[in-house]
Structure formats: C-alpha cells, structure tokens
Scaffold this motif. Sequence first.
Motif, short mmCIF file in Angstrom:
data_model
loop_
_atom_site.label_atom_id
_atom_site.label_comp_id
_atom_site.label_asym_id
_atom_site.label_seq_id
_atom_site.Cartn_x
_atom_site.Cartn_y
_atom_site.Cartn_z
N ALA A 19 0.84 -1.20 0.00
CA ALA A 19 0.00 0.00 0.00
C ALA A 19 0.87 1.25 0.00
O ALA A 19 0.61 2.21 -0.71
CB ALA A 19 -0.92 -0.01 1.21
N GLN A 99 -9.30 -3.59 -13.97
CA GLN A 99 -9.25 -3.36 -12.54
C GLN A 99 -7.96 -2.67 -12.09
O GLN A 99 -7.99 -1.78 -11.26
CB GLN A 99 -9.39 -4.72 -11.85
N PHE A 102 -5.65 1.70 -13.18
CA PHE A 102 -5.55 3.02 -12.57
C PHE A 102 -4.46 3.10 -11.51
O PHE A 102 -3.74 4.08 -11.42
CB PHE A 102 -6.90 3.46 -12.01
N THR A 103 -4.33 2.03 -10.71
CA THR A 103 -3.22 2.03 -9.75
C THR A 103 -1.89 2.03 -10.48
O THR A 103 -0.93 2.65 -10.00
CB THR A 103 -3.28 0.83 -8.78
N GLN A 106 -1.42 5.70 -11.40
CA GLN A 106 -1.25 6.54 -10.20
C GLN A 106 0.12 6.33 -9.57
O GLN A 106 0.77 7.26 -9.13
CB GLN A 106 -2.32 6.19 -9.15
N LEU A 127 -9.45 10.63 -9.22
CA LEU A 127 -8.40 9.63 -9.44
C LEU A 127 -7.07 10.27 -9.77
O LEU A 127 -6.03 9.61 -9.77
CB LEU A 127 -8.80 8.64 -10.55
N GLU A 170 -19.82 -1.68 -15.80
CA GLU A 170 -20.65 -2.27 -14.74
C GLU A 170 -21.57 -1.23 -14.13
O GLU A 170 -22.69 -1.53 -13.72
CB GLU A 170 -19.80 -2.99 -13.68
N THR A 174 -25.96 -1.16 -14.30
CA THR A 174 -26.94 -1.03 -13.21
C THR A 174 -27.83 0.18 -13.44
O THR A 174 -29.03 0.12 -13.17
CB THR A 174 -26.25 -0.96 -11.83
N ALA B 72 -22.73 3.15 -4.49
CA ALA B 72 -21.73 2.27 -5.08
C ALA B 72 -21.97 2.05 -6.57
O ALA B 72 -21.06 2.13 -7.37
CB ALA B 72 -21.71 0.93 -4.35
N LEU B 74 -22.39 -0.61 -8.03
CA LEU B 74 -21.84 -1.83 -8.61
C LEU B 74 -22.79 -3.00 -8.48
O LEU B 74 -23.48 -3.14 -7.48
CB LEU B 74 -20.47 -2.22 -8.04
N TYR B 89 -21.13 2.32 -0.82
CA TYR B 89 -19.93 1.48 -0.87
C TYR B 89 -19.78 0.71 0.43
O TYR B 89 -19.33 -0.44 0.43
CB TYR B 89 -18.69 2.34 -1.08
N SER B 354 -12.62 -8.78 -4.02
CA SER B 354 -13.20 -8.39 -5.30
C SER B 354 -13.94 -7.05 -5.16
O SER B 354 -13.75 -6.15 -5.98
CB SER B 354 -14.14 -9.50 -5.76
N ASN B 357 -11.54 -4.16 -4.38
CA ASN B 357 -10.77 -3.80 -5.57
C ASN B 357 -11.58 -2.92 -6.50
O ASN B 357 -11.06 -1.96 -7.07
CB ASN B 357 -10.35 -5.06 -6.34
N THR B 358 -12.84 -3.28 -6.68
CA THR B 358 -13.67 -2.48 -7.57
C THR B 358 -13.90 -1.10 -6.97
O THR B 358 -13.85 -0.08 -7.67
CB THR B 358 -15.00 -3.19 -7.80
N LEU B 360 -11.95 0.46 -5.00
CA LEU B 360 -10.66 1.16 -5.13
C LEU B 360 -10.46 1.67 -6.55
O LEU B 360 -9.97 2.76 -6.78
CB LEU B 360 -9.63 0.15 -4.68
N ASN B 361 -10.91 0.87 -7.49
CA ASN B 361 -10.78 1.26 -8.89
C ASN B 361 -11.68 2.44 -9.21
O ASN B 361 -11.30 3.36 -9.92
CB ASN B 361 -11.15 0.06 -9.77
N GLN B 362 -12.88 2.44 -8.65
CA GLN B 362 -13.83 3.50 -9.00
C GLN B 362 -13.57 4.80 -8.25
O GLN B 362 -13.86 5.87 -8.75
CB GLN B 362 -15.25 3.02 -8.74
N THR B 363 -13.05 4.67 -7.02
CA THR B 363 -12.80 5.88 -6.25
C THR B 363 -11.35 6.32 -6.39
O THR B 363 -11.01 7.44 -6.02
CB THR B 363 -13.08 5.65 -4.76
N GLY B 364 -10.49 5.42 -6.86
CA GLY B 364 -9.08 5.74 -7.00
C GLY B 364 -8.35 5.72 -5.67
O GLY B 364 -7.17 6.07 -5.61
N ALA B 366 -6.62 3.77 -3.50
CA ALA B 366 -5.98 2.47 -3.34
C ALA B 366 -5.57 2.22 -1.90
O ALA B 366 -5.73 1.12 -1.37
CB ALA B 366 -4.75 2.39 -4.25
N ILE B 367 -5.05 3.24 -1.25
CA ILE B 367 -4.53 3.03 0.10
C ILE B 367 -5.66 2.69 1.06
O ILE B 367 -5.57 1.74 1.83
CB ILE B 367 -3.74 4.27 0.54
N ILE B 370 -6.92 -0.89 0.28
CA ILE B 370 -6.06 -1.96 0.78
C ILE B 370 -6.10 -2.01 2.29
O ILE B 370 -6.09 -3.10 2.90
CB ILE B 370 -4.64 -1.80 0.21
#
Lengths: 350, 400
Positions: A19, A99, A102-103, A106, A127, A170, A174, B72, B74, B89, B354, B357-358, B360-364, B366-367, B370
């Motif tokens: 992280a 998936q 983006f990381t 970044q 982001l 996705e 929805t 969310a 999702l 979320y 899962s 991760n999604t 984290l991907n959508q909001t950016g 990562a920290i 995780i």
Amino acid sequence: MHQISRPGFLRAIGAAMIAAAVAMPAAAQQPAAGGSSPTMDAIRARGTLICGVNTGLAGFAQPDSQGVWRGFDVDYCRAVAIALFNDPDKVRYVPTTAQNRFTALQSGEVDMLARNTTWTLSRDTSLGFDFPAITFYDGQGFMVKASLGVRSASELNGATICVQPGTTTEQNLTDWARANRIQFQPVVIERLEEVVNAYLAGRCDAYTTDVSGLAATRSVQPRPAEHVILPDVISKEPLGPAVRHGDQRFADLVRWIHFGLVTAEELGLTSQNIGQAAGDARPDVQRLIGRTGDLGRMLGVDNAFMVNIVTRLGNYGQMFERSLTPIGIQRGPNALWPAAGGLQYAPPFR
Amino acid sequence: MSDATADPRFRRKPPKRPIRLSWADERIRGIVWQILVVGIIGSIIWWLWSNTVHNLEVRRIATGFGFLNREAGLPIAESLISYEPTDTYFRALVVGVLNTLKVAVVGIVLATFLGTAIGIARLSKNFLVSKIAAFYVEVIRDLPLLLQLLFWYTIMQGLPGPRQAMQPIEGVFLSNRGFKVPALVWEPAHTAALVACIAGIVLTWLYARSARAKQMADGQPRKIWPAAIALILGLPVLTWQVMGAPWQVDWPALRGFNFRGGMSISPEYAALLIGLVTYTAGFIAEVVRAGILSVNLGQWEAAQALGLRHGQLLRLIVLPQALRVIIPPMTSNYLNLTKNSSLAVAIGYQDIVSIANTTLNQTGQAIEGIAIIMLVYLTISLSISLFMNWYNAKIALVER
Ligand SMILES: N[C@@H](CCC(=O)N[C@@H](CS)C(=O)NCC(=O)O)C(=O)O
C-alpha cells in the motif's frame, strides 16, 4: 501459541508495504512547475516509454505471433515514442486489466495509459488523471448468441449478464437496468479472458462492454456469425489515453500528437506522401511538417515529430483502417468533422 | 499457557541491583538500543506517511473514507443481506465481508470433515483405501490452487444450459446457472424450531455433564442418547407442531432466461467452495495422520488392556493426545483457507477482495481500499487464532 497468528501479521505488514509502495514512487516525480515535464524527463532518462495497454483486445492492443504489440491503442504509444526518440520501438508495454490500470498509472508504474479507457468526471478529478484527447468515440452495447433469438436489449429482462469489474460498463449496466426496470443477474469476473469464456460457455445470456470491445471479441471467435451485437447503445464511452494529473507538458504532447494525426488526415497527408510534403505550399502543411512555426519545440520535441509519426504510422484514418477496419468497426462517429460528418476534429495546429 | 508463568522456576526473581548509568550496564544498553530501534521505525513510518499524504495531495488523488457513504452503483451477484446498486460502498463492502465469511466458515467445517476422513483412510489397513488416500493427498497438494479453482469453474460451466438442465431428483436442477433446490417458505414457526433445537443441544450438554458427575460419584454409567434424541429432535418438532406445522415449499421453475424460485447455489460459489475444501483437506489429512501417529503405540495397548471399547479408546485415550499435536497446525490450515478464499476474484465470486478492488478502482483510493482489505483479514485471522488458542488451552494435557 502466538507464533501461529504471526504469519497473518507478516502478510498484513507485507500488504501495508505494498500500500505504501503505491504512493511511494510518486516521491521521485514531482509535478511540473512551468516549463519542465517530470514524466518526459523520466522517459528520456530511462530511454523508453512505459505504456499501459490492454491485456489483449484484437484491434486495440494485442501481441502478434512474433510477440510484437499491435493495434490502435498501441500505435499511440508508438507515436509518443517517435516524438520523443524518433524510434517507435522504444516502448515497454505493460498489460493492465480493467481493474488494475488506474493504480498502475497513479503509482508511476506506467507513464501513460493507452487502453480503451473512458473519460469520466471522477476519473479526471478524484483519481488524479488527465485525459488529453478522445481517440475513439464509443458506447456500451450487448452481445448475445444468435441462437438465443434476442433482437433488442429490452428483451433481456431476467437474463444473466457477464461484465468486467472496474469499468464504466458495470456502472452503466446497473443504471440502465434501473432506468428501464430490467431485472438481471450479474456475473462479475475480473479477467477479460475468463469473462469471455463464461459468456461463451453459456454461463451468461449476454456479455456487455464497449461496442468496440464486443466487435473485437467477436472477431476472434471461430464463428463470429454465431454472436450478435444488439443495436442498443446504452452509454457514451469517449475512449482515449490517460496521463497523471499535474504534468501538463506531457498531457499537451499526447493531446497534440492525436490532433496532429487528425490534422494530417484533414490535409490529405499520408505515410506515402508526407515525405514529399516539403513541396506543398499550403501553410497548414508547412506548419504540420515542422518547416515553419516551431510547433514541435513548443511541445518539447523535434519540429519534425509529426512527419516522423505519420511516415511510420500513417495519419488517423490510416491507423483506423489498419487496426479497426479488419475487425469490422466502421468510422461512424470517428469520421472527420466537417468533411465526413463525424466527431473527430482538431483545433488549429498553429 | 498460563501454567508456564506458574512454574516455580520462573517465579524466582533475581536479586535487585542498582542501575549504573554506564554502557557497561546491560540494562542501560538494552534501554538505549530499544529507544533507538523504536525511534528509527517511528521515523520511517512518519516519513512514509507524510510522503504519501504529500504525493496524494499534489496528484489531486482523493483521500479519506468519505467515499464509504457514496452510492456504489456496482452489481453484486450474491449477497446474504439485501443489496441494491443504489446502496453505499459501505454496504457493498459489508456484503463482500459476509461473502468471504460464507465461503470460509462452510469451507473450514467441510475441509475438517473431509480432511479427517482422508487422514484416517490413509492409516487404514486396507491397501486400496490407504493408497487412494495417499494419492489424493499428493495430487491435491502438488497442483496450484488457482489452477484447481479454474478447473472446478470450467466444470461448472460445462453443465448444460438452464433449458436443458439436469434434474437428478424432482425439483433439483443442475445447470451452468448453478444448483437450484426447492426452498422452504420460512415462517416464524421455523425460527422457533431452530431456537428449540439449539436449546436442546445446550440442555443435552448440561444433562451429559451431570450424568458424568454422577458416574464419578457412584461409578454407574448412564445412557445419554434417549435424552439427547428427545431434546435435540423432539423439542423442535414439538414446537413446530404447536405453532401450526407450516410446510410450504417454493419450487424452482424455468421462466424466461433463468430459474425463478427455490434456493440456489451459484457456480462461482460452488467452484470456490469445492476447490478450497478439496485443497485444504489434503493438508488437514496429513495433520490428522501425523496427530494420530504421534500417539505412542503403548497407549493403545494399555487402553485395550484396560478393556476399553474401540470408540472409548479413540475418544478417551487417543484423540485427547492426538489433538494436542493436531490443533496448532490445524489453525494454520484454517487461516490459509480463509486467505486463499481471496482467489475468488479469478472465478467471479464477489468476496471482500473483489468488491474492495472495484471500490478502489472507482474511487481511486488504493490506500484506503487496501487498508480495508487488511483490516478485514486481520480481524478474521485473529478471531480464528484466538478461538483455536482458547480451544488448544482447553484441551491441553494438564500436567501434574
Ligand atoms: N471503457 C470502459 C471499459 C474498458 C475495458 O476495460 N473494457 C474491457 C472489456 S473490452 C477490457 O478492455 N478488458 C481488458 C482487460 O481487463 O484485460 C472503461 O474505461 O471503464
């Protein structure tokens, strides 16, 4: 007995370090202040561009039988490498999934993404990215097996639909279901190959993604005619390269490479004739080929960068024809404006 | 464990010595070193932290946990609690945690049974049985788990489509959309019966305890099973009868694209569960085998000489000693199964990894994402460890 819980702890610490690493490399590249571009400096110092591409999508980014990456997105990586090094091969390709792309950007693992990525407000802002240009106007669609007999997306009520996570796809799915009061059962699988396999095996009735992605997937099936892309398009997917926010110089370079490719097509300059363009008296041509205007220098590259790019890769239309026409994608919205009534339009190259 | 501190050898304290402020005093040296180490680690953490915060700021990457209250959007395929894409979320992540627990808890129980059976089979005197068990253990442990999961998932997808579903028993359908079974329409009477069943188990346990105490006093063994059947089976049935004996079954039926009604097990969950159970059972089998082999042959012979029946021999003599050897490595296997469940992403089962991760991907973020995954696994793993340590302490031989 405490030693038993320790492996768990060690893993956790390991994950914590990952992280931290996500944010760490950023320390090495402070964003540009005025003139210099930290990304371009880093690429030049390294000698190669690191480009995040798709894991494998026919027409956009896929290694050929010799292991050479080819495709429409890949050509944008090449074009940047030509602008910086006058060498299309000074690129290292990093395959990224929907998936993890983006990381990767970044964290600085890649310099840019050229990977069918939709420009959205939240990606642009929270982001921490910039989207220099829209290289392909797309929209989201559905693909079903012809044997299912479905003609339109509105008939999909109750269906099981395969979708990849980490995509606008996705979320649009929805939204669309809610707006149209359609019930569906999602199957959400991370790897493209596995989602497509699930659809092919009949785990899902339909597979949804960008129409270009559907066409690409269909084109590599042994019997493409067994799959139908439904006429409904449920979203706007403006696709293009992405760079880190804060390095405007690099974003400018990527943006004007795209506009240069479109301008070349507007002016009728192709890979075959741009070599003789020095004799073309039109002022626009003289500026594009770098004989006047000093435009390359303003972007921090050689004035002849567009000649080098178009000679090797062709103009926008040629890139499109080489990669996307063979998989059955038409110019449609990506035709030139105003000449062909499409949306591809470049601001003045001056 | 608490016995260790009770050991008289450790209770003796060394005579007190005055601390000398000198490098020659080992206690001073110890203190200085510790301050130094803590200081270095502290500054590394601080450096990482401030660097990260700074970089996130210049990059304009959002920080904080505010995103947890955002919608969310999702899609989630299966959930133990009600979930709509319009939920937050936070709720999506809770669904992920529950999905992880759903596969981990069921997986641990099933792997324990299967592993124990195979471990015992490997010790069987029957040549074929023991060789088959040995073969199973070798093959399962040698193949990467991810490969096994993909294998099971491919098998699940190879089942016929819903319109040609297999129907082994009336109302049970097997197709590439999963297993559909008839479901009981749940009424308060069923909840009451469930509560009665649990009460029955507790009462049986209390009864068995008092029976044992009486046996200690007068040496008379007492039959427990009649009371056990009455309490564990009789009581719930009676409760259910009294409350009107509701019994309405919801049958799955093909309607449109899919089955509606009944209960279903998704191919993703089934593949993940089967994969984790069969894989972990291979390891558990070896643990069980080693545990049983660790009990000295003399113990078996002595128990037989005392005239204990086979069941008593296992229950009273062998198992208590074998368990001491079995429990610690068993804990690691349970932890492994739980952590391995994160491979779910590969086959489309939406566990916490899962969904985080999604997110984290959508909001950016990562920290944060995780950190959430770490927190969840740490909590689950520590709970398993604590429980197993408690159990281990309980069954530890009391040395006298
Ligand atoms: N344009 C959408 C979807 C892009 C996307 O990732 N599409 C999928 C399906 S065509 C893909 O390329 N997957 C490749 C991979 O994950 O390896 C977005 O930016 O979210």
